[in-house]
Design an enzyme around this catalytic site. Structure first.
Site, PDB file in Angstrom:
ATOM      1  N   LEU A 111       8.289  -9.532   2.323  1.00 41.56           N
ATOM      2  CA  LEU A 111       7.199  -9.642   2.942  1.00 41.56           C
ATOM      3  C   LEU A 111       5.978  -9.110   2.021  1.00 41.56           C
ATOM      4  O   LEU A 111       4.813  -9.629   2.078  1.00 41.56           O
ATOM      5  CB  LEU A 111       7.040  -8.676   4.267  1.00 41.56           C
ATOM      6  CG  LEU A 111       7.997  -8.988   5.250  1.00 41.56           C
ATOM      7  CD1 LEU A 111       8.041  -7.953   6.452  1.00 41.56           C
ATOM      8  CD2 LEU A 111       7.554 -10.359   5.972  1.00 41.56           C
ATOM      9  N   ARG A 113       4.950  -6.336  -1.614  1.00 41.14           N
ATOM     10  CA  ARG A 113       5.244  -5.381  -2.743  1.00 41.14           C
ATOM     11  C   ARG A 113       4.203  -4.328  -2.555  1.00 41.14           C
ATOM     12  O   ARG A 113       2.897  -4.513  -2.129  1.00 41.14           O
ATOM     13  CB  ARG A 113       5.045  -5.813  -4.009  1.00 41.14           C
ATOM     14  CG  ARG A 113       6.203  -5.905  -4.670  1.00 41.14           C
ATOM     15  CD  ARG A 113       6.064  -6.763  -6.162  1.00 41.14           C
ATOM     16  NE  ARG A 113       7.570  -7.056  -6.305  1.00 41.14           N
ATOM     17  CZ  ARG A 113       8.353  -6.147  -6.672  1.00 41.14           C
ATOM     18  NH1 ARG A 113       7.994  -4.773  -6.883  1.00 41.14           N
ATOM     19  NH2 ARG A 113       9.616  -6.283  -6.688  1.00 41.14           N
ATOM     20  N   SER A 115       3.519   0.137  -4.063  1.00 39.34           N
ATOM     21  CA  SER A 115       3.202   0.695  -5.508  1.00 39.34           C
ATOM     22  C   SER A 115       4.829   1.120  -5.910  1.00 39.34           C
ATOM     23  O   SER A 115       5.031   1.169  -7.015  1.00 39.34           O
ATOM     24  CB  SER A 115       2.521   1.896  -5.178  1.00 39.34           C
ATOM     25  OG  SER A 115       1.382   1.817  -4.620  1.00 39.34           O
ATOM     26  N   GLY A 117       7.898  -0.139  -4.473  1.00 32.26           N
ATOM     27  CA  GLY A 117       9.014  -0.997  -4.005  1.00 32.26           C
ATOM     28  C   GLY A 117       8.546  -2.145  -3.397  1.00 32.26           C
ATOM     29  O   GLY A 117       7.406  -2.581  -3.340  1.00 32.26           O
ATOM     30  N   VAL A 118       9.505  -2.748  -2.482  1.00 30.80           N
ATOM     31  CA  VAL A 118       9.328  -3.922  -1.913  1.00 30.80           C
ATOM     32  C   VAL A 118       9.552  -3.607  -0.294  1.00 30.80           C
ATOM     33  O   VAL A 118      10.163  -2.891   0.255  1.00 30.80           O
ATOM     34  CB  VAL A 118      10.253  -4.913  -2.269  1.00 30.80           C
ATOM     35  CG1 VAL A 118      10.267  -6.259  -1.767  1.00 30.80           C
ATOM     36  CG2 VAL A 118      10.254  -5.123  -3.698  1.00 30.80           C
ATOM     37  N   VAL A 119       8.895  -4.577   0.451  1.00 24.44           N
ATOM     38  CA  VAL A 119       9.068  -4.586   2.064  1.00 24.44           C
ATOM     39  C   VAL A 119       9.620  -5.962   2.331  1.00 24.44           C
ATOM     40  O   VAL A 119       9.151  -6.919   1.936  1.00 24.44           O
ATOM     41  CB  VAL A 119       7.577  -4.432   2.656  1.00 24.44           C
ATOM     42  CG1 VAL A 119       7.618  -4.304   4.308  1.00 24.44           C
ATOM     43  CG2 VAL A 119       6.894  -3.105   2.297  1.00 24.44           C
ATOM     44  N   LYS A 135      10.974  -0.799   4.263  1.00 25.03           N
ATOM     45  CA  LYS A 135      10.474  -0.727   3.254  1.00 25.03           C
ATOM     46  C   LYS A 135      11.177   0.023   2.438  1.00 25.03           C
ATOM     47  O   LYS A 135      11.808   0.925   2.806  1.00 25.03           O
ATOM     48  CB  LYS A 135       9.131   0.280   3.474  1.00 25.03           C
ATOM     49  CG  LYS A 135       8.153   0.571   2.140  1.00 25.03           C
ATOM     50  CD  LYS A 135       7.018   1.525   2.462  1.00 25.03           C
ATOM     51  CE  LYS A 135       5.820   1.093   3.076  1.00 25.03           C
ATOM     52  NZ  LYS A 135       4.739   2.106   2.902  1.00 25.03           N
ATOM     53  N   ASP A 232      -7.988   4.194   4.581  1.00 29.38           N
ATOM     54  CA  ASP A 232      -7.605   3.019   3.626  1.00 29.38           C
ATOM     55  C   ASP A 232      -7.820   1.666   4.486  1.00 29.38           C
ATOM     56  O   ASP A 232      -6.850   0.775   4.490  1.00 29.38           O
ATOM     57  CB  ASP A 232      -6.286   3.140   3.097  1.00 29.38           C
ATOM     58  CG  ASP A 232      -6.526   2.252   1.703  1.00 29.38           C
ATOM     59  OD1 ASP A 232      -7.437   1.904   1.137  1.00 29.38           O
ATOM     60  OD2 ASP A 232      -5.032   2.154   1.099  1.00 29.38           O
TER      61      ASP A 232
HETATM   62  N1  LIG Z   1       5.357  -3.306   9.133  1.00 31.81           N
HETATM   63  C1  LIG Z   1       4.956  -4.532   8.455  1.00 31.81           C
HETATM   64  N2  LIG Z   1       5.111  -5.644   8.980  1.00 31.81           N
HETATM   65  C2  LIG Z   1       4.901  -6.690   8.173  1.00 31.81           C
HETATM   66  N3  LIG Z   1       4.544  -6.586   6.849  1.00 31.81           N
HETATM   67  C3  LIG Z   1       4.535  -5.504   6.241  1.00 31.81           C
HETATM   68  C4  LIG Z   1       4.698  -4.450   7.004  1.00 31.81           C
HETATM   69  N4  LIG Z   1       4.625  -3.285   6.265  1.00 31.81           N
HETATM   70  C5  LIG Z   1       4.102  -3.860   4.894  1.00 31.81           C
HETATM   71  N5  LIG Z   1       4.232  -4.948   5.062  1.00 31.81           N
HETATM   72  C6  LIG Z   1       3.787  -6.080   3.836  1.00 31.81           C
HETATM   73  O1  LIG Z   1       4.435  -5.403   2.672  1.00 31.81           O
HETATM   74  C7  LIG Z   1       3.032  -5.116   1.839  1.00 31.81           C
HETATM   75  C8  LIG Z   1       3.440  -3.753   1.153  1.00 31.81           C
HETATM   76  O2  LIG Z   1       3.267  -2.798   2.259  1.00 31.81           O
HETATM   77  P1  LIG Z   1       2.468  -1.285   2.010  1.00 31.81           P
HETATM   78  O3  LIG Z   1       0.994  -1.750   1.733  1.00 31.81           O
HETATM   79  O4  LIG Z   1       2.937  -0.607   3.481  1.00 31.81           O
HETATM   80  O5  LIG Z   1       3.266  -0.568   0.905  1.00 31.81           O
HETATM   81  P2  LIG Z   1       2.844   0.261   0.103  1.00 31.81           P
HETATM   82  O6  LIG Z   1       3.874   0.927  -0.928  1.00 31.81           O
HETATM   83  O7  LIG Z   1       2.487   1.493   1.040  1.00 31.81           O
HETATM   84  O8  LIG Z   1       1.881  -0.134  -0.735  1.00 31.81           O
HETATM   85  P3  LIG Z   1       0.467   0.549  -1.592  1.00 31.81           P
HETATM   86  O9  LIG Z   1       0.864   0.341  -2.831  1.00 31.81           O
HETATM   87  O10 LIG Z   1      -0.636  -0.593  -1.048  1.00 31.81           O
HETATM   88  O11 LIG Z   1       0.293   1.881  -0.727  1.00 31.81           O
HETATM   89  C9  LIG Z   1       1.718  -5.255   2.896  1.00 31.81           C
HETATM   90  O12 LIG Z   1       0.604  -5.801   1.945  1.00 31.81           O
HETATM   91  C10 LIG Z   1       2.272  -6.074   4.056  1.00 31.81           C
HETATM   92  O13 LIG Z   1       2.101  -7.490   3.570  1.00 31.81           O
END
Ligand SMILES: Nc1ncnc2c1ncn2[C@@H]1O[C@H](COP(=O)(O)OP(=O)(O)OP(=O)(O)O)[C@@H](O)[C@H]1O
Length: 415
Positions: A111, A113, A115, A117-119, A135, A232
């Site tokens: 879905l 990326r 900082s 890893g991957v979602v 996540k 944010d």
């Molecule tokens: N619950 C969710 N449902 C659908 N897509 C999601 C969800 N959580 C995250 N994503 C997708 O994954 C991407 C990365 O998620 P997220 O921003 O939570 O990760 P992070 O590691 O916290 O990133 P950041 O580096 O921005 O803090 C999001 O931009 C979104 O596109």
């Protein structure tokens, strides 16, 4: 940017006290974390061995019984020390033995990326109809960027929050030797995040903005009422379901903050940062309303309200040359003027004022929270001509500009 990260500024007394309370609450876990942080893996193992030896010495010297006791002592020790250092660090927010784990799901597709890893979008093995977002973060990355406390804080804030229709729920968290996992709510039939939608479709109609704005306002107010400042709000952190309902994701910068208290960390995404955060003075929950104002302004006009698209440091942010959007309703123009007023005296800084604003007059917030409206039917019906304004237009690369890497430096001691 480095000096930003380490800069000390006074926080309010209440904030400091609330942090202390947090430490008292999870005392043993914190102690373990401190032990883990202060020792290398080798030293840590030596400590564990010494303690195990001590326990064995306390056992009765009868051979059979001793053998038995050895096993018993080892089991007892395992509870306290036999968990590797790499796992201890992330306890208790990410349990090591979880009934729900990565084997309970089939990963479908990526879905996004983050900082660390991957979602992924995933199906539950025993219920292929149900979709989740998983996540998956790399421990090595988190440790190397000194973001252990930040990741733990994000997980605990999200897990402790009661359910809200416009905030993505965290159902479970767990860890393996190498990764942290969070099982998150996935918006049914998701159409992606608001940034991608806005990029594909261009400006949204005022009717769509009204509904999405009201849903986000309801989510932000709920966070504030639960003593959480989000910090944010931006297009990338909002995902939509198939009916166009908003879901706020990514609590990476959220912080527990009692209402009426203030904090001082300079963090956020530059283009959404309020003058209060950028100035380096203390600020409170109201900064989230500024960021929501920026988001709504972008959704309608396609440009930032202030000429900051090229800013790469908070000190370079300029809060001059704002002009009221033209070609939109008087109500929306007035809402923007209020939400984006530099002077706090004129600025819209609370949900109560937003709720009563003429732009949201037609919204029944109780019905909104029951999901009685359908924003999707309004998305894509934009009437606003983005060419009316020839100010700076959004650049994708710059749009993504934020403090992702810098911010981790100061999380560990005073976030
Ligand atoms: N619950 C969710 N449902 C659908 N897509 C999601 C969800 N959580 C995250 N994503 C997708 O994954 C991407 C990365 O998620 P997220 O921003 O939570 O990760 P992070 O590691 O916290 O990133 P950041 O580096 O921005 O803090 C999001 O931009 C979104 O596109």
């Amino acid at each position: 940017m480095g000096n930003v990260a380490t800069r000390k500024r006074p926080g309010c007394h209440h904030t400091a006290r609330s942090d202390e309370n947090e430490e008292e609450e999870d005392g043993p876990a914190r102690k373990r974390l401190r032990i883990a942080e202060n020792h290398t893996e080798n030293e840590y193992q030596k400590l564990a061995f010494k303690s195990r030896l001590q326990k064995l010495k306390n056992c009765r010297p009868h051979l059979k019984r001793r053998t038995y006791k050895v096993e018993e002592a080892e089991t007892a020790n395992r509870k306290e020390f036999a968990i590797p250092w790499f796992e201890h660090l992330f306890l208790p927010e990410f349990p090591t033995r979880s009934v729900i784990n990565e084997k309970s799901f089939i990963l479908e597709r990526q879905l996004g990326r983050g900082s660390f890893g991957v979602v992924y979008c995933a199906n539950a093995i025993h219920d292929s109809e149900r979709k989740f977002a998983i996540k998956m973060q790399e421990k090595r990355e988190i440790i190397s960027k000194r973001a252990v406390l930040q990741v733990k804080r994000e997980a605990s804030i999200q897990r402790l929050l009661p359910a809200h229709p416009f905030i993505a729920r965290t159902y479970s968290t767990w860890q393996t030797r190498t990764h942290l996992y969070s099982l998150l709510q996935y918006p049914t039939g998701s159409t992606g995040d608001l940034f991608s939608i806005w990029r594909q479709r261009g400006s949204l109609s005022e009717a769509a903005i009204r509904l999405i704005g009201a849903e986000l306002a309801s989510a932000i107010d709920f966070l504030h009422r639960n003593d959480v400042i989000y910090r944010d709000v931006k297009l990338e952190n909002v995902v939509l379901d198939q009916w166009g309902h908003a879901l706020l994701i990514d609590f990476g910068l959220a912080k527990k903050l009692k209402q009426g208290c203030s904090t001082g960390t300079i963090c956020g995404t530059l283009q959404y940062m309020s003058p209060d955060v950028a100035s380096g003075h203390t600020y409170s929950h109201y900064v989230d309303w500024w960021s929501l104002g920026v988001l709504l302004h972008i959704l309608l006009t396609g440009i930032y309200p202030y000429p900051n698209s090229e800013a790469t440091h908070h000190a370079n942010l300029k809060f001059i040359d704002y002009s009221t959007p033209i070609g939109c309703s008087r109500e929306f123009a007035n809402l923007m003027d209020r939400m984006l007023a530099v002077s706090q005296t004129h600025r819209l800084c609370s949900f109560t004022v937003l709720h009563a604003h003429p732009f949201f007059r037609s919204i029944n917030f109780s019905k909104l929270e029951q999901k009685d409206y359908t924003p999707a039917s309004e998305i894509g019906n934009a009437e606003y001509d983005t060419y009316q304004q020839n100010d700076e237009t959004l650049d994708d690369a710059l749009f993504k500009e934020n403090y992702d890497f810098d911010r981790f430096d100061y999380f560990n001691d005073r976030f």
